[in-house]
Design a protein around this motif. Structure first.
Motif, short mmCIF file in Angstrom:
data_model
loop_
_atom_site.label_atom_id
_atom_site.label_comp_id
_atom_site.label_asym_id
_atom_site.label_seq_id
_atom_site.Cartn_x
_atom_site.Cartn_y
_atom_site.Cartn_z
N UNK A 198 106.30 25.39 31.78
CA UNK A 198 105.52 24.98 30.60
C UNK A 198 106.14 25.54 29.33
N UNK A 199 106.58 26.81 29.41
CA UNK A 199 107.22 27.43 28.24
C UNK A 199 108.52 26.71 27.89
N UNK A 200 109.28 26.32 28.89
CA UNK A 200 110.54 25.62 28.68
C UNK A 200 110.29 24.26 28.01
N UNK A 201 109.31 23.54 28.51
CA UNK A 201 108.96 22.23 27.93
C UNK A 201 108.47 22.41 26.50
N UNK A 202 107.63 23.41 26.29
CA UNK A 202 107.11 23.67 24.95
C UNK A 202 108.23 24.04 23.98
N UNK A 203 109.17 24.85 24.45
CA UNK A 203 110.31 25.25 23.63
C UNK A 203 111.16 24.03 23.28
N UNK A 204 111.38 23.15 24.24
CA UNK A 204 112.16 21.94 23.98
C UNK A 204 111.46 21.05 22.96
N UNK A 205 110.14 20.91 23.09
CA UNK A 205 109.38 20.11 22.12
C UNK A 205 109.46 20.73 20.72
N UNK A 206 109.41 22.05 20.67
CA UNK A 206 109.53 22.74 19.38
C UNK A 206 110.90 22.49 18.76
N UNK A 251 112.86 19.88 19.26
CA UNK A 251 112.90 18.48 18.81
C UNK A 251 112.14 18.35 17.49
N UNK A 252 110.96 18.94 17.42
CA UNK A 252 110.14 18.89 16.20
C UNK A 252 110.88 19.56 15.04
N UNK A 253 111.52 20.69 15.29
CA UNK A 253 112.26 21.40 14.24
C UNK A 253 113.43 20.57 13.75
N UNK A 254 114.13 19.91 14.67
CA UNK A 254 115.25 19.06 14.29
C UNK A 254 114.77 17.89 13.44
N UNK A 255 113.64 17.29 13.81
CA UNK A 255 113.10 16.18 13.04
C UNK A 255 112.64 16.65 11.66
N UNK A 256 112.03 17.81 11.61
CA UNK A 256 111.60 18.37 10.33
C UNK A 256 112.79 18.64 9.43
N UNK A 257 113.86 19.18 10.01
CA UNK A 257 115.08 19.44 9.23
C UNK A 257 115.66 18.13 8.71
#
Length: 79
Positions: free
Chosen positions: A14-22, A24-30
């Motif tokens: 779950x932590x790994x999936x959450x980290x990956x989602x974070x 992706x979200x950070x890359x999109x925000x950038x």
């Protein structure tokens, strides 16, 4: 003990999936931020090239003065 290990593994997943989602979200925000920065720079350049009211008034005043001088010369020549 096996149940604890199983729970830890699930939490790690779950932590790994959450980290990956974070990530992706950070890359999109950038990417969004960089896009907006480019758009803002474009707006600033466009506004910098826009004729201001004061500039236009000054140019019209100069044209008006020039026309007045021409009219004065024509009046002087006709007399």
């Amino acid at each position: 003990a096996p149940l604890i290990l199983l729970a830890q593994n699930r939490q790690e997943n779950r932590d790994r999936v959450s980290l990956q989602e974070d990530r992706v979200r950070a890359a999109q925000t950038k990417a969004d931020t960089e896009f907006l920065a480019r758009e803002l720079a474009g707006v600033r350049i466009a506004v910098g090239e826009t004729v201001t009211r004061d500039y236009m008034r000054h140019e019209l005043d100069e044209i008006h003065d020039t026309l007045q001088k021409i009219n004065e010369r024509l009046d002087h020549l006709s007399n």
